[in-house]
Design a protein around this motif. Structure first.
Motif, mmCIF file in Angstrom:
data_model
loop_
_atom_site.group_PDB
_atom_site.id
_atom_site.type_symbol
_atom_site.label_atom_id
_atom_site.label_comp_id
_atom_site.label_asym_id
_atom_site.label_seq_id
_atom_site.Cartn_x
_atom_site.Cartn_y
_atom_site.Cartn_z
ATOM 1 N N GLU A 196 0.921 -1.102 -0.151
ATOM 2 C CA GLU A 196 -0.129 -0.057 -0.225
ATOM 3 C C GLU A 196 0.812 1.281 0.024
ATOM 4 O O GLU A 196 0.592 2.316 -0.657
ATOM 5 C CB GLU A 196 -0.978 0.004 1.234
ATOM 6 C CG GLU A 196 -2.046 0.958 1.195
ATOM 7 C CD GLU A 196 -3.222 0.632 0.253
ATOM 8 O OE1 GLU A 196 -3.955 1.619 -0.291
ATOM 9 O OE2 GLU A 196 -3.348 -0.735 0.148
ATOM 10 N N PHE A 197 1.990 1.288 0.578
ATOM 11 C CA PHE A 197 2.709 2.499 0.977
ATOM 12 C C PHE A 197 4.172 2.502 0.414
ATOM 13 O O PHE A 197 4.497 3.435 -0.049
ATOM 14 C CB PHE A 197 2.764 2.638 2.467
ATOM 15 C CG PHE A 197 1.372 3.051 2.866
ATOM 16 C CD1 PHE A 197 0.499 4.221 2.781
ATOM 17 C CD2 PHE A 197 0.861 2.124 3.876
ATOM 18 C CE1 PHE A 197 -0.575 4.483 3.239
ATOM 19 C CE2 PHE A 197 -0.422 2.248 4.596
ATOM 20 C CZ PHE A 197 -1.127 3.145 4.104
ATOM 21 N N VAL A 198 4.692 1.410 0.518
ATOM 22 C CA VAL A 198 6.295 1.274 0.071
ATOM 23 C C VAL A 198 6.510 1.117 -1.221
ATOM 24 O O VAL A 198 7.342 1.732 -2.113
ATOM 25 C CB VAL A 198 6.877 0.095 0.909
ATOM 26 C CG1 VAL A 198 8.382 0.080 0.336
ATOM 27 C CG2 VAL A 198 6.766 0.569 2.442
ATOM 28 N N LEU A 199 5.815 0.030 -1.944
ATOM 29 C CA LEU A 199 6.002 -0.124 -3.302
ATOM 30 C C LEU A 199 5.739 0.547 -4.349
ATOM 31 O O LEU A 199 6.171 0.734 -5.277
ATOM 32 C CB LEU A 199 5.630 -1.864 -3.655
ATOM 33 C CG LEU A 199 6.374 -3.024 -3.223
ATOM 34 C CD1 LEU A 199 7.622 -2.792 -4.139
ATOM 35 C CD2 LEU A 199 6.691 -3.135 -1.778
ATOM 36 N N PRO A 200 4.259 1.301 -4.219
ATOM 37 C CA PRO A 200 3.612 2.028 -5.278
ATOM 38 C C PRO A 200 4.728 3.219 -5.899
ATOM 39 O O PRO A 200 4.730 3.260 -6.921
ATOM 40 C CB PRO A 200 2.588 2.554 -4.707
ATOM 41 C CG PRO A 200 2.004 1.430 -3.925
ATOM 42 C CD PRO A 200 3.177 1.157 -3.251
ATOM 43 N N PRO A 201 5.297 3.946 -4.879
ATOM 44 C CA PRO A 201 6.462 5.019 -5.308
ATOM 45 C C PRO A 201 7.382 4.416 -6.016
ATOM 46 O O PRO A 201 7.958 5.033 -6.860
ATOM 47 C CB PRO A 201 6.409 5.744 -3.917
ATOM 48 C CG PRO A 201 5.664 5.355 -3.100
ATOM 49 C CD PRO A 201 5.044 4.026 -3.469
ATOM 50 N N ILE B 220 10.402 2.665 -10.944
ATOM 51 C CA ILE B 220 12.050 2.831 -10.884
ATOM 52 C C ILE B 220 12.379 1.309 -11.062
ATOM 53 O O ILE B 220 13.090 0.719 -11.617
ATOM 54 C CB ILE B 220 12.455 3.257 -9.507
ATOM 55 C CG1 ILE B 220 12.355 4.604 -9.128
ATOM 56 C CG2 ILE B 220 13.895 2.736 -9.240
ATOM 57 C CD1 ILE B 220 12.664 5.166 -7.941
ATOM 58 N N LEU B 221 11.330 0.330 -10.216
ATOM 59 C CA LEU B 221 11.672 -1.193 -10.343
ATOM 60 C C LEU B 221 11.603 -1.592 -11.617
ATOM 61 O O LEU B 221 12.277 -2.462 -12.138
ATOM 62 C CB LEU B 221 10.723 -1.824 -9.306
ATOM 63 C CG LEU B 221 10.985 -1.468 -7.726
ATOM 64 C CD1 LEU B 221 9.994 -2.266 -6.915
ATOM 65 C CD2 LEU B 221 12.482 -2.067 -7.476
ATOM 66 N N ASN B 222 10.440 -1.261 -12.427
ATOM 67 C CA ASN B 222 10.162 -1.732 -13.812
ATOM 68 C C ASN B 222 11.159 -1.045 -14.667
ATOM 69 O O ASN B 222 11.578 -1.784 -15.606
ATOM 70 C CB ASN B 222 8.776 -1.085 -14.127
ATOM 71 C CG ASN B 222 7.695 -2.147 -13.649
ATOM 72 O OD1 ASN B 222 7.781 -3.250 -13.494
ATOM 73 N ND2 ASN B 222 6.334 -1.554 -13.164
ATOM 74 N N SER C 134 3.819 -12.008 -12.290
ATOM 75 C CA SER C 134 4.241 -12.027 -11.035
ATOM 76 C C SER C 134 5.521 -10.830 -10.790
ATOM 77 O O SER C 134 5.805 -10.440 -9.975
ATOM 78 C CB SER C 134 4.922 -13.283 -10.708
ATOM 79 O OG SER C 134 3.937 -14.139 -10.347
ATOM 80 N N PHE C 135 5.856 -10.403 -11.934
ATOM 81 C CA PHE C 135 7.064 -9.424 -12.144
ATOM 82 C C PHE C 135 6.583 -8.146 -12.513
ATOM 83 O O PHE C 135 7.448 -7.236 -12.978
ATOM 84 C CB PHE C 135 8.160 -9.798 -13.105
ATOM 85 C CG PHE C 135 8.740 -11.212 -12.556
ATOM 86 C CD1 PHE C 135 10.068 -11.319 -11.713
ATOM 87 C CD2 PHE C 135 8.093 -12.544 -12.942
ATOM 88 C CE1 PHE C 135 10.577 -12.488 -11.457
ATOM 89 C CE2 PHE C 135 8.832 -13.568 -12.658
ATOM 90 C CZ PHE C 135 9.898 -13.535 -11.832
ATOM 91 N N ASP C 136 5.373 -7.954 -12.597
ATOM 92 C CA ASP C 136 4.900 -6.486 -12.976
ATOM 93 C C ASP C 136 4.639 -5.697 -12.055
ATOM 94 O O ASP C 136 3.588 -5.952 -10.976
ATOM 95 C CB ASP C 136 3.534 -6.743 -13.916
ATOM 96 C CG ASP C 136 2.979 -5.394 -14.352
ATOM 97 O OD1 ASP C 136 3.535 -4.406 -14.198
ATOM 98 O OD2 ASP C 136 1.939 -5.573 -15.143
ATOM 99 N N PHE C 137 5.275 -4.625 -11.477
ATOM 100 C CA PHE C 137 5.145 -3.923 -10.420
ATOM 101 C C PHE C 137 4.070 -2.784 -10.543
ATOM 102 O O PHE C 137 3.832 -2.171 -9.500
ATOM 103 C CB PHE C 137 6.518 -3.035 -9.884
ATOM 104 C CG PHE C 137 7.638 -4.298 -9.197
ATOM 105 C CD1 PHE C 137 7.473 -4.422 -7.947
ATOM 106 C CD2 PHE C 137 8.427 -4.781 -10.196
ATOM 107 C CE1 PHE C 137 8.386 -5.376 -7.644
ATOM 108 C CE2 PHE C 137 9.355 -5.824 -9.833
ATOM 109 C CZ PHE C 137 9.315 -5.969 -8.470
#
Length: 323
Positions: free
Chosen positions: A67-72, A76-78, A163-166
């Motif tokens: 909810e809070f860490v991954l969305p921002p 960058i990760l993609n 599974s790898f789509d952020f």
């Protein structure tokens, strides 16, 4: 010294075996209804409370991360995955997560033992053998690297592209399903594999005995074991659930991070562990506490808390007398 391997037929080992037989006898004594077996008062905490706490805690951390860490971080990760390639991205990510969790937090959990702190120590009469620790580290490092490589390659080969789509993180319902499957499958698979390594004399002598040279472990020797054992008993149970569920790598990363912290904590030798000293007692007694949460051990009557643990027989007796 805490790293000295116990002889196969010492008086302590015979005493532990006799005590285990007494525990087994008391567990199965007399005709019991199934509910009486499952809901034994001394098993209620580990079999249900610990498992429920683990499920709730993991789900909460997963939800906060999604909810809070991954969305921002998703763009960058993609972008990194697209630039580096999926294999390189996943491998470096796994090593980074493992390094922070195992060597970073696990290293902090080793500080009390290195300083010979007695307060909160489970086996208060044991001290760290520094020479044994340094001798163990090469194998620990090898297992750390090999485990990361095998785990990552397995995920790359067995997980779907989604599974790898952020940009598409798992929902709360999906996380709840995954967390339940992960922990239950890990508990069952680790219990049966671990118990086999103890009950099969050839497997114990050739493979698992190495891990038990540490009768009073320290966090950094959590993966000090035969490489085959590391793959089958440590890496395998962490892999089964995520692969069967086709879980998202972001959720798996949180699971792996917390799992590494857990294994270093339960090997720390101090009450900072999250299992009430259950695994430390396994290293002391050998034939108890084969599982992770105590659920399977409750069912098979191999659950035993160390002296001083909340819910241990000595503590319950002292509390009853005080009341």
């Amino acid at each position: 010294l805490s790293a000295a391997p116990p002889p196969p037929a010492t008086s302590a080992a015979r005493s532990a075996t006799r005590q285990h037989r007494v525990d087994m006898a008391s567990c199965s004594k007399g005709p019991q209804r199934m509910a009486d077996t499952i809901f034994r008062r001394d098993m209620l905490g580990p079999s249900f409370g610990h498992t429920a706490g683990s499920l709730t805690g993991l789900l909460l951390v997963e939800k906060l991360a999604m909810e809070f860490v991954l969305p921002p971080l998703a763009p960058i990760l993609n972008a990194l995955e697209a630039s580096w390639g999926r294999a390189r991205f996943a491998m470096l990510g796994a090593i980074l997560i493992g390094t922070v969790a195992y060597w970073g937090i696990g290293g902090l959990l080793a500080v009390p033992a290195c300083l010979r702190v007695k307060h909160w120590k489970i086996q208060v009469n044991k001290e760290l053998d520094f020479s044994g620790l340094f001798a163990s580290l090469p194998l620990v490092i090898f297992n750390f690297i090999a485990g990361n490589v095998v785990y990552t390659l397995a995920l790359l080969a067995l997980l779907p592209d989604s599974s790898f789509d952020f940009r598409s993180l798992p929902s709360t319902g999906t996380l709840a399903r995954d967390v339940i499957a992960w922990l239950l499958l890990q508990e069952m698979s680790f219990f049966y594999v671990h118990r086999f390594f103890h009950e099969n004399k050839q497997a114990y002598s050739a493979i698992h005995k190495l891990h038990h040279t540490w009768t009073a472990p320290i966090s950094l020797v959590a993966i000090y074991c035969h490489p085959l054992e590391h793959m089958v008993a440590n890496v395998g149970p962490l892999l089964i659930g995520p692969v069967l569920c086709g879980s998202h790598v972001a959720a798996i990363s949180v699971f792996l991070f917390l799992g590494l912290i857990h294994t270093t904590a339960v090997h720390s030798g101090y009450w900072i562990c999250d299992d009430n000293g259950m695994h430390d007692e396994h290293h002391r007694k050998f034939n108890v506490n084969y599982g992770v949460t105590g659920l399977m051990d409750s069912w098979y009557c191999t659950y035993k808390l160390p002296p001083g643990a909340v819910g241990a027989p000595q503590v319950r007796e002292a509390t009853a007398k005080a009341e």
